[in-house]
Design a protein around this motif. Sequence first.
Motif, PDB file in Angstrom:
ATOM      1  N   ASP A 114       0.866  -1.183   0.000  1.00  0.00           N
ATOM      2  CA  ASP A 114       0.000   0.000   0.000  1.00  0.00           C
ATOM      3  C   ASP A 114       0.901   1.230   0.000  1.00  0.00           C
ATOM      4  OD1 ASP A 114      -3.129   0.642   1.397  1.00  0.00           O
ATOM      5  OD2 ASP A 114      -1.683   2.218   0.966  1.00  0.00           O
ATOM      6  N   PRO A 115       0.664   2.188  -0.898  1.00  0.00           N
ATOM      7  CA  PRO A 115       1.547   3.355  -0.938  1.00  0.00           C
ATOM      8  C   PRO A 115       1.517   4.172   0.348  1.00  0.00           C
ATOM      9  CG  PRO A 115      -0.326   3.619  -2.423  1.00  0.00           C
ATOM     10  CD  PRO A 115      -0.350   2.211  -1.955  1.00  0.00           C
ATOM     11  N   ALA A 116       0.478   4.000   1.176  1.00  0.00           N
ATOM     12  CA  ALA A 116       0.418   4.746   2.432  1.00  0.00           C
ATOM     13  C   ALA A 116       0.819   3.887   3.622  1.00  0.00           C
ATOM     14  CB  ALA A 116      -0.991   5.304   2.639  1.00  0.00           C
ATOM     15  N   ALA A 117       1.318   2.688   3.392  1.00  0.00           N
ATOM     16  CA  ALA A 117       1.691   1.810   4.500  1.00  0.00           C
ATOM     17  C   ALA A 117       2.958   2.325   5.177  1.00  0.00           C
ATOM     18  CB  ALA A 117       1.894   0.383   4.003  1.00  0.00           C
ATOM     19  N   ASP A 118       3.184   1.873   6.399  1.00  0.00           N
ATOM     20  CA  ASP A 118       4.273   2.426   7.198  1.00  0.00           C
ATOM     21  C   ASP A 118       5.613   1.707   7.022  1.00  0.00           C
ATOM     22  OD1 ASP A 118       2.786   4.542   8.537  1.00  0.00           O
ATOM     23  OD2 ASP A 118       1.619   2.896   9.367  1.00  0.00           O
ATOM     24  N   TYR A 119       5.582   0.406   6.744  1.00  0.00           N
ATOM     25  CA  TYR A 119       6.862  -0.288   6.617  1.00  0.00           C
ATOM     26  C   TYR A 119       7.694   0.137   5.394  1.00  0.00           C
ATOM     27  CZ  TYR A 119       5.752  -3.762  10.261  1.00  0.00           C
ATOM     28  OH  TYR A 119       5.473  -4.397  11.437  1.00  0.00           O
ATOM     29  N   PRO A 120       7.067   0.350   4.234  1.00  0.00           N
ATOM     30  CA  PRO A 120       7.924   0.605   3.068  1.00  0.00           C
ATOM     31  C   PRO A 120       8.927   1.753   3.252  1.00  0.00           C
ATOM     32  CG  PRO A 120       5.741   0.002   2.337  1.00  0.00           C
ATOM     33  CD  PRO A 120       5.665   0.172   3.841  1.00  0.00           C
ATOM     34  N   PRO A 121       8.496   2.951   3.702  1.00  0.00           N
ATOM     35  CA  PRO A 121       9.515   3.995   3.868  1.00  0.00           C
ATOM     36  C   PRO A 121      10.548   3.626   4.933  1.00  0.00           C
ATOM     37  CG  PRO A 121       7.354   4.765   4.627  1.00  0.00           C
ATOM     38  CD  PRO A 121       7.133   3.456   3.959  1.00  0.00           C
ATOM     39  N   ALA A 122      10.092   2.978   6.023  1.00  0.00           N
ATOM     40  CA  ALA A 122      11.034   2.629   7.094  1.00  0.00           C
ATOM     41  C   ALA A 122      12.098   1.667   6.571  1.00  0.00           C
ATOM     42  CB  ALA A 122      10.281   2.008   8.274  1.00  0.00           C
ATOM     43  N   LEU A 123      11.685   0.698   5.759  1.00  0.00           N
ATOM     44  CA  LEU A 123      12.644  -0.289   5.252  1.00  0.00           C
ATOM     45  C   LEU A 123      13.571   0.326   4.206  1.00  0.00           C
ATOM     46  CD1 LEU A 123      10.282  -3.380   5.118  1.00  0.00           C
ATOM     47  CD2 LEU A 123      12.237  -3.027   6.657  1.00  0.00           C
ATOM     48  N   VAL A 124      13.035   1.255   3.424  1.00  0.00           N
ATOM     49  CA  VAL A 124      13.891   1.921   2.432  1.00  0.00           C
ATOM     50  C   VAL A 124      14.942   2.769   3.156  1.00  0.00           C
ATOM     51  CG1 VAL A 124      13.912   3.700   0.624  1.00  0.00           C
ATOM     52  CG2 VAL A 124      12.243   1.831   0.519  1.00  0.00           C
ATOM     53  N   ALA A 125      14.520   3.456   4.228  1.00  0.00           N
ATOM     54  CA  ALA A 125      15.481   4.284   4.967  1.00  0.00           C
ATOM     55  C   ALA A 125      16.499   3.425   5.716  1.00  0.00           C
ATOM     56  CB  ALA A 125      14.745   5.195   5.954  1.00  0.00           C
ATOM     57  N   ALA A 126      16.108   2.212   6.087  1.00  0.00           N
ATOM     58  CA  ALA A 126      17.018   1.333   6.827  1.00  0.00           C
ATOM     59  C   ALA A 126      17.940   0.556   5.886  1.00  0.00           C
ATOM     60  CB  ALA A 126      16.217   0.359   7.696  1.00  0.00           C
ATOM     61  N   ASP A 127      17.842   0.801   4.574  1.00  0.00           N
ATOM     62  CA  ASP A 127      18.626   0.056   3.580  1.00  0.00           C
ATOM     63  C   ASP A 127      18.417  -1.443   3.707  1.00  0.00           C
ATOM     64  OD1 ASP A 127      19.898   2.188   2.178  1.00  0.00           O
ATOM     65  OD2 ASP A 127      21.171   2.513   3.938  1.00  0.00           O
ATOM     66  N   ALA A 128      17.171  -1.838   4.002  1.00  0.00           N
ATOM     67  CA  ALA A 128      16.868  -3.261   4.187  1.00  0.00           C
ATOM     68  C   ALA A 128      16.845  -3.990   2.846  1.00  0.00           C
ATOM     69  CB  ALA A 128      15.512  -3.406   4.877  1.00  0.00           C
ATOM     70  N   ARG A 129      16.913  -5.307   2.927  1.00  0.00           N
ATOM     71  CA  ARG A 129      16.778  -6.161   1.751  1.00  0.00           C
ATOM     72  C   ARG A 129      15.669  -7.171   2.019  1.00  0.00           C
ATOM     73  NH1 ARG A 129      21.229  -5.871  -1.508  1.00  0.00           N
ATOM     74  NH2 ARG A 129      20.798  -7.870  -2.493  1.00  0.00           N
ATOM     75  N   PHE A 130      15.001  -7.593   0.969  1.00  0.00           N
ATOM     76  CA  PHE A 130      13.981  -8.631   1.088  1.00  0.00           C
ATOM     77  C   PHE A 130      14.578  -9.959   0.653  1.00  0.00           C
ATOM     78  CE2 PHE A 130      11.317  -4.924   1.060  1.00  0.00           C
ATOM     79  CZ  PHE A 130      10.253  -5.280   1.882  1.00  0.00           C
ATOM     80  N   ALA A 131      14.387 -10.984   1.479  1.00  0.00           N
ATOM     81  CA  ALA A 131      14.780 -12.329   1.072  1.00  0.00           C
ATOM     82  C   ALA A 131      13.531 -13.014   0.532  1.00  0.00           C
ATOM     83  CB  ALA A 131      15.345 -13.105   2.252  1.00  0.00           C
ATOM     84  N   LEU A 132      13.588 -13.425  -0.738  1.00  0.00           N
ATOM     85  CA  LEU A 132      12.433 -14.016  -1.404  1.00  0.00           C
ATOM     86  C   LEU A 132      12.726 -15.476  -1.727  1.00  0.00           C
ATOM     87  CD1 LEU A 132      11.748 -11.117  -3.961  1.00  0.00           C
ATOM     88  CD2 LEU A 132      10.970 -11.317  -1.592  1.00  0.00           C
ATOM     89  N   ALA A 133      11.690 -16.293  -1.669  1.00  0.00           N
ATOM     90  CA  ALA A 133      11.851 -17.704  -2.027  1.00  0.00           C
ATOM     91  C   ALA A 133      10.810 -18.053  -3.072  1.00  0.00           C
ATOM     92  CB  ALA A 133      11.679 -18.591  -0.794  1.00  0.00           C
ATOM     93  N   GLY A 134      11.254 -18.735  -4.130  1.00  0.00           N
ATOM     94  CA  GLY A 134      10.341 -19.140  -5.195  1.00  0.00           C
ATOM     95  C   GLY A 134      10.759 -20.483  -5.750  1.00  0.00           C
ATOM     96  N   ALA A 135      10.047 -20.915  -6.801  1.00  0.00           N
ATOM     97  CA  ALA A 135      10.333 -22.226  -7.380  1.00  0.00           C
ATOM     98  C   ALA A 135      11.760 -22.276  -7.939  1.00  0.00           C
ATOM     99  CB  ALA A 135       9.312 -22.536  -8.470  1.00  0.00           C
ATOM    100  N   GLU A 136      12.274 -21.121  -8.368  1.00  0.00           N
ATOM    101  CA  GLU A 136      13.614 -21.069  -8.956  1.00  0.00           C
ATOM    102  C   GLU A 136      14.709 -20.967  -7.901  1.00  0.00           C
ATOM    103  OE1 GLU A 136      13.382 -20.098 -12.916  1.00  0.00           O
ATOM    104  OE2 GLU A 136      11.900 -21.486 -12.028  1.00  0.00           O
ATOM    105  N   GLY A 137      14.314 -20.843  -6.646  1.00  0.00           N
ATOM    106  CA  GLY A 137      15.317 -20.722  -5.590  1.00  0.00           C
ATOM    107  C   GLY A 137      15.139 -19.434  -4.821  1.00  0.00           C
ATOM    108  N   ARG A 138      16.224 -19.004  -4.163  1.00  0.00           N
ATOM    109  CA  ARG A 138      16.120 -17.819  -3.317  1.00  0.00           C
ATOM    110  C   ARG A 138      16.884 -16.657  -3.921  1.00  0.00           C
ATOM    111  NH1 ARG A 138      15.402 -21.984   0.576  1.00  0.00           N
ATOM    112  NH2 ARG A 138      14.117 -21.223   2.292  1.00  0.00           N
TER     113      ARG A 138
END
Lengths: 284, 161, 153
Positions: A114-138
């Motif tokens: 959601d563009p108004a959600a609170d986590y996205p800006p916080a995670l962008v400012a924290a230089d966070a990374r997302f760990a994703l898992a899919g059929a092709e691997g991580r």
Amino acid sequence: MEFVRPDSIEAAVAALQAEGAACLAGGATLVAMMNADLVAPERLVSLRDVAALREASRRPDGTVVIGAMRRHRETAEETDLRDGQRVLREAAAQIANPPVRNMGTIGGSCAFADPAADYPPALVAADARFALAGAEGRRTVPAGDFFRDWYETALEPGELIESVILPPAPAGTVGSYTKLARVAGDFAIASVALALGMDGGACTHLAVAVGACGPVPARRRDIEAELLGGPLGNAEIGRLTDALAEAFDPVDDVRASAGYRRRVAPRMVRQAIGEAMQKLGETQ
Amino acid sequence: MTGEPVTLPVTLRVNGAERPVAAVAPWTTLLTVLRDELGLTGAKRGCNQGVCGACTVMIDGEPVRSCLSLALNCTGRDIVTVEGLAPAGALAPVQQALAEGNAVQCGFCTPGILISAHALLRRNAPLSVDEVRAGLSGNLCRCSGYKKIVEAIVRASEARP
Amino acid sequence: MKIADSFVVAAPVERTWRAIRDPQVVGACLPGCEEIEAVSPTLYRARIGVKLGPIAAKFAAEVEVLEEEPPVRVVTVTRGEEGGRASNLRSDNILTLAPADDGGTRVSYEADMTVTGRLGKFGFGVMKKKAQSLASEFAGNLEARVNEAASGG
Ligand SMILES: Cc1cc2nc3c(=O)[nH]c(=O)nc-3n(C[C@H](O)[C@H](O)[C@H](O)COP(=O)(O)OP(=O)(O)OC[C@H]3O[C@@H](n4cnc5c(N)ncnc54)[C@H](O)[C@@H]3O)c2cc1C
Ligand code: FES
Ligand code: FES
């Protein structure tokens, strides 16, 4: 519609490969949309029993890994988040209200984007990374690339968020999250996520991401980099807010007009930086 | 392509009792099962969107929205509704406090308020007005009787041993 | 909800007009358009899919030409119905063409759109952004098409 409750990440990913499958996390958004007849996934893959997704941990170097199923309430109380990383705690604490914070998860919120959600800006400012898992691997994706457009992320069909990884914040930095909303617990009109470090009047660390003012959080790393090593006075902050404003593309909605958002967000940035400097014992 | 809905039998633990339900569709919420299958009509359907709080129940000791919880996801958990706050016929202290404080008008929000208040009172310490207001921030009262509700809960917290 | 914008296509007005009045060209340029057929020279039927995050909708749409002034102006109305899911869309559209400085054509559009039913519950703010981005994607596609046709003779 089918309902499955796998108990491992591998089994969850396998269940997600079916056409029309969707993860069910806290349900705070997905079930609300089902109730409103906005979505009807053909298969619900409940992540409730995947224990690995519910954990959070801090590595010796200060990196913090937060499982996708960690709830807002848990993240708001996460003592492993220190210094500048605290921006995420403050964001989590300001989401919705206690019952919703007992349900909603960081993975669900970020996947919905959601563009108004609170986590996205916080995670962008924290230089966070997302760990994703899919059929092709991580794979991992920086937060700045994960959020793509209105309600769009880098998640591929059949992929899930496994965790969010926050790099260590330099010792002595402060993290803060300022949210302007009509009432406490409503979605943001605008929000400012900040991590700041100062040493003897010189800026040593600066990350500012503005939320709810466009499809994705606005951040200007180029200007931040130029301001490092110098003072943060009115002129410097003005350069940053002018640059941020170029990245805004706000909507008119029930919460505020686009014009109001454009006016208020730069002032919020200025105020957030001022307050953080005070916390650091620095004068502007 | 909706196909045949796959309904499943479930057993939910509600107010300490195991309650079997023969056929639950994946999209059926806990609120619907409580009200329509189990006859527990204390939790109310106000918005069905998570906003109003009238459907608030406790799951594993924490207040949550039953309108946003899918019943099939609630097996193996401890569900407490307003009916389970006190033995049949009796009132829990928080219910007593709301009654004595005239903190109920139409009563639609009351079951949700009671669940949120119950969770707050478990802290076993006197609560300030601000703490109660924050704890109840997810419960809307359309009759707008917040003042008496907050006062009654503060009083209940002070009266505790 | 109103959206209005304009874009320039590097082709003369006449050729741009032909492209815009050719349902096959428009169908190919319209993001999410799965099929389009001309029922008559002034009535088209199309199937259009739109997606906003996890929400997907498929509309059976009808486009009716109400007025036209070749090669500079066309007024249309689009009515869309979401099969069985109780959402309706209506859009009143005005498209005007004018010569641009460099021999190209400035295409301006105005659309006044309403969405009712289940999708109407979704905030208009973001829907408008979505409509704008679909429109600019359409503009980009159309421009590429017209230029391709021009260079292909
Ligand atoms: C009354 C109310 C007020 C709110 N106020 C705020 C607010 O102020 N600020 C704010 O930020 N949010 C707010 N929210 C949203 C809330 O934070 C939700 O919890 C969150 O957006 C969704 O999280 P969830 O765990 O409930 O996800 P769900 O609803 O279960 O899922 C949401 C979406 O994410 C997908 N998904 C879930 N988990 C994963 C995963 N691990 N990997 C990939 N995809 C996944 C689902 O398929 C679905 O499409 C509010 C919600 C309500 C009901
Ligand atoms: S009915 Fe669940 S919050 Fe309103
Ligand atoms: S008493 Fe009527 S809604 Fe609260």
